[in-house]
Design a protein around this motif. Structure first.
Motif, PDB file in Angstrom:
ATOM      1  N   ALA A 409       0.905  -1.317   0.012  1.00 22.37           N
ATOM      2  CA  ALA A 409      -0.048   0.023  -0.148  1.00 22.37           C
ATOM      3  C   ALA A 409       0.888   1.215  -0.207  1.00 22.37           C
ATOM      4  O   ALA A 409       1.963   1.195   0.300  1.00 22.37           O
ATOM      5  CB  ALA A 409      -1.015  -0.025   1.254  1.00 22.37           C
ATOM      6  N   PRO A 410       0.312   2.274  -0.435  1.00 20.20           N
ATOM      7  CA  PRO A 410       1.417   3.782  -0.281  1.00 20.20           C
ATOM      8  C   PRO A 410       1.930   4.078   0.914  1.00 20.20           C
ATOM      9  O   PRO A 410       2.972   4.248   0.809  1.00 20.20           O
ATOM     10  CB  PRO A 410       0.139   4.574  -1.049  1.00 20.20           C
ATOM     11  N   TRP A 411       1.164   3.840   1.857  1.00 24.91           N
ATOM     12  CA  TRP A 411       1.651   4.273   3.216  1.00 24.91           C
ATOM     13  C   TRP A 411       2.609   3.166   3.433  1.00 24.91           C
ATOM     14  O   TRP A 411       3.874   3.650   4.127  1.00 24.91           O
ATOM     15  CB  TRP A 411       0.425   4.323   4.323  1.00 24.91           C
ATOM     16  N   VAL A 412       2.598   2.111   3.464  1.00 29.59           N
ATOM     17  CA  VAL A 412       3.515   1.025   3.571  1.00 29.59           C
ATOM     18  C   VAL A 412       4.983   1.040   2.934  1.00 29.59           C
ATOM     19  O   VAL A 412       6.025   1.190   3.397  1.00 29.59           O
ATOM     20  CB  VAL A 412       3.189  -0.635   3.282  1.00 29.59           C
ATOM     21  N   VAL A 413       4.722   1.531   1.580  1.00 32.90           N
ATOM     22  CA  VAL A 413       5.990   1.893   0.731  1.00 32.90           C
ATOM     23  C   VAL A 413       6.716   3.260   1.171  1.00 32.90           C
ATOM     24  O   VAL A 413       8.039   3.165   1.444  1.00 32.90           O
ATOM     25  CB  VAL A 413       5.796   2.123  -0.781  1.00 32.90           C
ATOM     26  N   THR A 466      15.794 -10.098   9.635  1.00 31.72           N
ATOM     27  CA  THR A 466      15.648 -10.221  11.200  1.00 31.72           C
ATOM     28  C   THR A 466      14.318 -10.134  11.919  1.00 31.72           C
ATOM     29  O   THR A 466      14.124 -10.185  12.937  1.00 31.72           O
ATOM     30  CB  THR A 466      16.495  -9.098  11.778  1.00 31.72           C
ATOM     31  N   SER A 467      13.256  -9.552  10.987  1.00 33.69           N
ATOM     32  CA  SER A 467      11.840  -9.521  11.682  1.00 33.69           C
ATOM     33  C   SER A 467      10.961  -9.528  10.262  1.00 33.69           C
ATOM     34  O   SER A 467      11.585  -9.114   9.330  1.00 33.69           O
ATOM     35  CB  SER A 467      11.888  -8.205  12.468  1.00 33.69           C
ATOM     36  N   VAL A 468       9.744  -9.809  10.597  1.00 34.59           N
ATOM     37  CA  VAL A 468       8.806  -9.644   9.446  1.00 34.59           C
ATOM     38  C   VAL A 468       7.637  -9.011  10.226  1.00 34.59           C
ATOM     39  O   VAL A 468       7.047  -9.263  11.241  1.00 34.59           O
ATOM     40  CB  VAL A 468       8.077 -11.191   9.027  1.00 34.59           C
ATOM     41  N   LEU A 469       7.291  -8.115   9.157  1.00 36.47           N
ATOM     42  CA  LEU A 469       6.035  -7.075   9.644  1.00 36.47           C
ATOM     43  C   LEU A 469       5.099  -6.969   8.669  1.00 36.47           C
ATOM     44  O   LEU A 469       5.241  -6.903   7.577  1.00 36.47           O
ATOM     45  CB  LEU A 469       6.417  -5.707   9.790  1.00 36.47           C
ATOM     46  N   LEU A 470       3.897  -7.664   9.022  1.00 37.56           N
ATOM     47  CA  LEU A 470       2.823  -8.013   8.101  1.00 37.56           C
ATOM     48  C   LEU A 470       1.770  -6.908   8.054  1.00 37.56           C
ATOM     49  O   LEU A 470       1.114  -6.416   8.934  1.00 37.56           O
ATOM     50  CB  LEU A 470       1.922  -9.191   8.603  1.00 37.56           C
ATOM     51  N   LEU A 471       1.797  -6.124   6.780  1.00 37.91           N
ATOM     52  CA  LEU A 471       1.081  -4.650   6.890  1.00 37.91           C
ATOM     53  C   LEU A 471       0.350  -4.804   5.466  1.00 37.91           C
ATOM     54  O   LEU A 471       0.044  -3.732   5.076  1.00 37.91           O
ATOM     55  CB  LEU A 471       2.346  -3.866   6.554  1.00 37.91           C
ATOM     56  N   THR A 472      -0.235  -5.681   5.250  1.00 40.07           N
ATOM     57  CA  THR A 472      -1.029  -5.800   4.174  1.00 40.07           C
ATOM     58  C   THR A 472      -2.534  -5.387   4.547  1.00 40.07           C
ATOM     59  O   THR A 472      -2.921  -5.210   5.882  1.00 40.07           O
ATOM     60  CB  THR A 472      -1.649  -7.235   3.548  1.00 40.07           C
ATOM     61  N   GLY A 473      -3.563  -5.030   3.682  1.00 39.51           N
ATOM     62  CA  GLY A 473      -4.707  -4.696   4.119  1.00 39.51           C
ATOM     63  C   GLY A 473      -5.881  -5.567   4.355  1.00 39.51           C
ATOM     64  O   GLY A 473      -6.920  -5.362   4.686  1.00 39.51           O
ATOM     65  N   GLU A 524      -7.635   1.722   9.642  1.00 39.73           N
ATOM     66  CA  GLU A 524      -7.496   3.109  10.107  1.00 39.73           C
ATOM     67  C   GLU A 524      -6.276   3.910   9.752  1.00 39.73           C
ATOM     68  O   GLU A 524      -6.295   5.145   9.432  1.00 39.73           O
ATOM     69  CB  GLU A 524      -7.349   3.176  11.764  1.00 39.73           C
ATOM     70  N   ILE A 525      -5.003   3.199   9.239  1.00 35.56           N
ATOM     71  CA  ILE A 525      -3.960   3.978   8.995  1.00 35.56           C
ATOM     72  C   ILE A 525      -4.364   4.450   7.466  1.00 35.56           C
ATOM     73  O   ILE A 525      -4.048   5.503   7.044  1.00 35.56           O
ATOM     74  CB  ILE A 525      -2.552   3.090   9.024  1.00 35.56           C
ATOM     75  N   ALA A 526      -5.027   3.629   6.651  1.00 36.00           N
ATOM     76  CA  ALA A 526      -5.403   3.560   5.185  1.00 36.00           C
ATOM     77  C   ALA A 526      -6.226   4.961   5.292  1.00 36.00           C
ATOM     78  O   ALA A 526      -6.118   5.880   4.387  1.00 36.00           O
ATOM     79  CB  ALA A 526      -5.922   2.497   4.758  1.00 36.00           C
ATOM     80  N   ALA A 527      -7.365   4.891   6.288  1.00 41.00           N
ATOM     81  CA  ALA A 527      -8.066   6.185   6.258  1.00 41.00           C
ATOM     82  C   ALA A 527      -7.496   7.503   6.544  1.00 41.00           C
ATOM     83  O   ALA A 527      -7.852   8.368   5.875  1.00 41.00           O
ATOM     84  CB  ALA A 527      -9.259   5.797   7.189  1.00 41.00           C
ATOM     85  N   LYS A 528      -6.636   7.458   7.666  1.00 41.90           N
ATOM     86  CA  LYS A 528      -5.875   8.547   7.626  1.00 41.90           C
ATOM     87  C   LYS A 528      -5.030   8.990   6.789  1.00 41.90           C
ATOM     88  O   LYS A 528      -4.930  10.203   6.487  1.00 41.90           O
ATOM     89  CB  LYS A 528      -4.955   8.344   9.188  1.00 41.90           C
ATOM     90  N   VAL A 579       7.387   8.372  12.246  1.00 44.18           N
ATOM     91  CA  VAL A 579       5.945   8.733  12.591  1.00 44.18           C
ATOM     92  C   VAL A 579       5.085   8.780  11.608  1.00 44.18           C
ATOM     93  O   VAL A 579       5.176   9.010  10.306  1.00 44.18           O
ATOM     94  CB  VAL A 579       6.171  10.344  13.431  1.00 44.18           C
ATOM     95  N   LEU A 580       3.584   8.651  11.943  1.00 45.35           N
ATOM     96  CA  LEU A 580       2.417   8.859  11.379  1.00 45.35           C
ATOM     97  C   LEU A 580       2.235  10.192  11.676  1.00 45.35           C
ATOM     98  O   LEU A 580       1.598  10.464  12.817  1.00 45.35           O
ATOM     99  CB  LEU A 580       1.509   7.866  11.327  1.00 45.35           C
TER     100      LEU A 580
END
Length: 583
Positions: A409-413, A466-473, A524-528, A579-580
């Motif tokens: 998603a754009p915010w993830v990139v 070193t870590s995996v962050l699952l940030l899909t919608g 909620e992040i996508a909405a913001k 930060v967001l």
């Protein structure tokens, strides 16, 4: 032996195998440093830990079948498509030059120094070409060398195990064939053994390919089918011709790793646990068979052989392998200082030594104790010196983290770009083509293949994740993927919290840390973000203004700390915050 002694002996072997591995993990040393002395001392101090007395004639076949399982597992990691780029030439040269120079130097040295016949010396030299990922991997995890060095050494270790297994089996049959009357009959026996192993391995791989590709099996059943197939094929080969099962097991593993159109559930926790247990049992059992009397006249000559291999042969192999490449001199020296011997050397020595001695090959009885000394000496030497050598050469990996961000998603990139700007080595993965295109357009590295291959097993080792962050919608995908990955990734496996009030998605108890704290689910992040919020970097030099939420904190050395429901990092002055910031 009485039944009580058999129970005590078998129980003690299992306890020593697992206990030694637990102790090694707490001490952060290779398990071999604990397993070998534990087995040797147990064998010397008690008569109960004597596998040859406990199992009788079944000991050698069980060792052979256990090694077949280990070699099959090693073969599964040999996806040759991943060996690309400028490292390919170095790895290939390390393999063939290492085999050639090690066999020649060790064999020529062993004949006069260890008082062996030429046949026994060649057998010992063939055994000593292997190192293996079960020894190299833990050492590299402790040392943390530069990423390219890790890639080269992991690939060499993964490939040399099956190559060494094949070479050992072929030399063994060649030695036996040489003892038979007539050159023609010996050659026929040699070629027939090799052909049987290759043909049976190919047939076993074909059966597995049909079973796993055409029959709908659960992950547990698929793992059990692989185990049954490799043991069945190896046992059948050994019943027809001794030790051809090792060749068949390697061929099966390599074929399964490279067959097209097969989603093979490899490196799952059960199979990893099984292989780890087998390795522990083998080392304790084999080292228990090495008696103090057998070492009496072998220790000093074997240490001289170690000095030859460590100080002459391996550095020469490393420098010749890197000749004409862009590998700098300090990295060549470190490659030349990393060649410990491991489980395949011990197991093949145990399997071949006694049988060659039974065939009256002069000096064959010294193969196992000499191999034992070489294993102990090389693992101890490299285990104690690899880190200071890497630090002195300046080839240690920076302390920076390398997270795998899943989603496009754009915010993830934008978050990945902010992390990269803060000094974090980011790797990304996405399933949708549109998201993958967005990641590539931002100039971010994109992990190839499937998610689970990229995040676990050999993929994670080679990429240094070193870590995996699952940030899909997709909240359900994040939750289910976190459950699958949490037992396979050593670091943090985090996922976006499900949307508030969504009862159809597994909650926190399903596994994985919920990222970023309350009120920041993916929706909620996508909405913001649609409302104008943006991901930014700020310096940790004071309180944050209203409407700014911390997502990540990055230390001055590139070490990443992630905000989760249960952990809110306390950044130090000078750290970078991602930060967001709401509009």
């Amino acid at each position: 032996m009485t039944a009580d002694q058999v129970y005590a002996g078998l129980g003690l072997i299992v306890v020593l195998a697992v206990g030694s591995q637990v102790l090694a993990s707490r001490l952060r040393v290779p398990a071999l440093l604990v397993l070998l002395p534990a087995g040797f001392l147990a064998g010397a101090l008690t008569d109960d830990v004597d596998p040859q007395r406990l199992l009788g004639s079944a000991f050698s076949p069980l060792v052979s079948l256990a090694v077949a399982v280990i070699l099959y597992d090693a073969g599964l990691g040999l996806d040759l498509k991943r060996l690309r780029g400028h490292n390919r030439r170095v790895v290939i040269r390390l393999l063939w030059l290492g085999v050639l120079l090690t066999v020649v130097s060790a064999a020529l040295f062993a004949v006069p120094v260890l008082d062996m016949s030429a046949q026994a010396a060649v057998m010992l030299a063939a055994i000593l070409v292997v190192s293996g990922p079960t020894v190299v991997g833990p050492l590299l995890d402790f040392v943390r060398p530069a990423e390219r060095l890790r890639r080269i050494l992991v690939w060499e270790g993964s490939l040399i195990d099956p190559v060494g297994g094949i070479l050992g089996a072929l030399v063994f049959h060649g030695v036996l064939a040489g003892n038979r009357p007539g050159f023609g009959s010996g050659l026929v026996h040699f070629l027939a053994s090799a052909a049987l192993g290759v043909a049976a391995g190919a047939a076993g791989a074909a059966v597995l390919w049909l079973m796993l590709g055409r029959v709908r099996l659960s992950e547990e059943l698929a793992t059990s089918v692989q185990l049954a197939a490799v043991i069945g094929v190896a046992a059948g080969c050994d019943a027809l011709r001794d030790d051809t099962g090792l060749i068949a097991a390697v061929v099966m593993g390599m074929a399964m790793a490279n067959l097209p159109g097969l989603d093979l559930p490899v490196r799952r926790p059960f199979f990893e646990t099984l292989v780890s247990l087998v390795i522990g049992l083998l080392f304790v059992s084999i080292s228990a068979t090495v008696t103090p009397a057998s070492l009496r006249h072998v220790v000093l000559p074997s240490l001289a052989l170690v000095a030859l291999l460590v100080l002459v042969t391996r550095p020469l192999v490393a420098h010749l392998a890197a000749l004409g490449t862009d590998v700098p001199g300090r990295e060549r020296w470190f490659i030349g200082w990393m060649a410990p011997r491991g489980i395949v050397a011990a197991a093949t020595a145990s399997t071949f030594s006694a049988e060659l001695a039974d065939h009256h090959v002069a000096g064959a009885a010294r193969i196992l104790p000499a191999t034992f000394v070489v294993i102990v000496a090389t693992v101890t030497l490299y285990g104690l010196t690899a880190f200071p050598v890497a630090r002195r050469l300046g080839v240690l990996r920076p302390a920076r983290s390398r997270p795998l961000l899943v989603g496009g998603a754009p915010w993830v990139v934008d978050a990945a770009c902010a992390l990269r700007a803060a000094g974090v080595d980011v790797l990304m993965w996405a399933g949708a083509q549109e998201e993958r295109a967005r990641i590539e357009a931002a100039g971010l590295p994109l992990a190839p293949g499937e998610l689970f291959a990229a995040a676990t097993g050999a993929g994670a080792e080679l990429e240094g994740i070193t870590s995996v962050l699952l940030l899909t919608g997709e909240d359900d995908f994040n939750a289910l993927a976190s459950v699958t990955l949490r037992d396979s990734v050593e670091g943090l496996v985090g996922r976006l919290a499900p949307q508030s009030g969504d009862h159809g998605v597994p909650g926190r108890s399903a596994g994985g840390d919920a990222l970023f704290g309350p009120g920041l689910s993916g929706a909620e992040i996508a909405a913001k973000y649609r409302a104008g919020a943006r991901v930014e970097t700020r310096t940790a030099d004071g309180p944050l203004p209203e409407g700014v939420r911390v997502l990540f904190a990055v230390g001055v050395e590139g070490r990443l700390e992630v905000v989760t429901d249960g952990d809110r990092p306390e950044p130090a002055p000078g750290d970078t915050l991602v930060v967001l910031a709401e509009a």
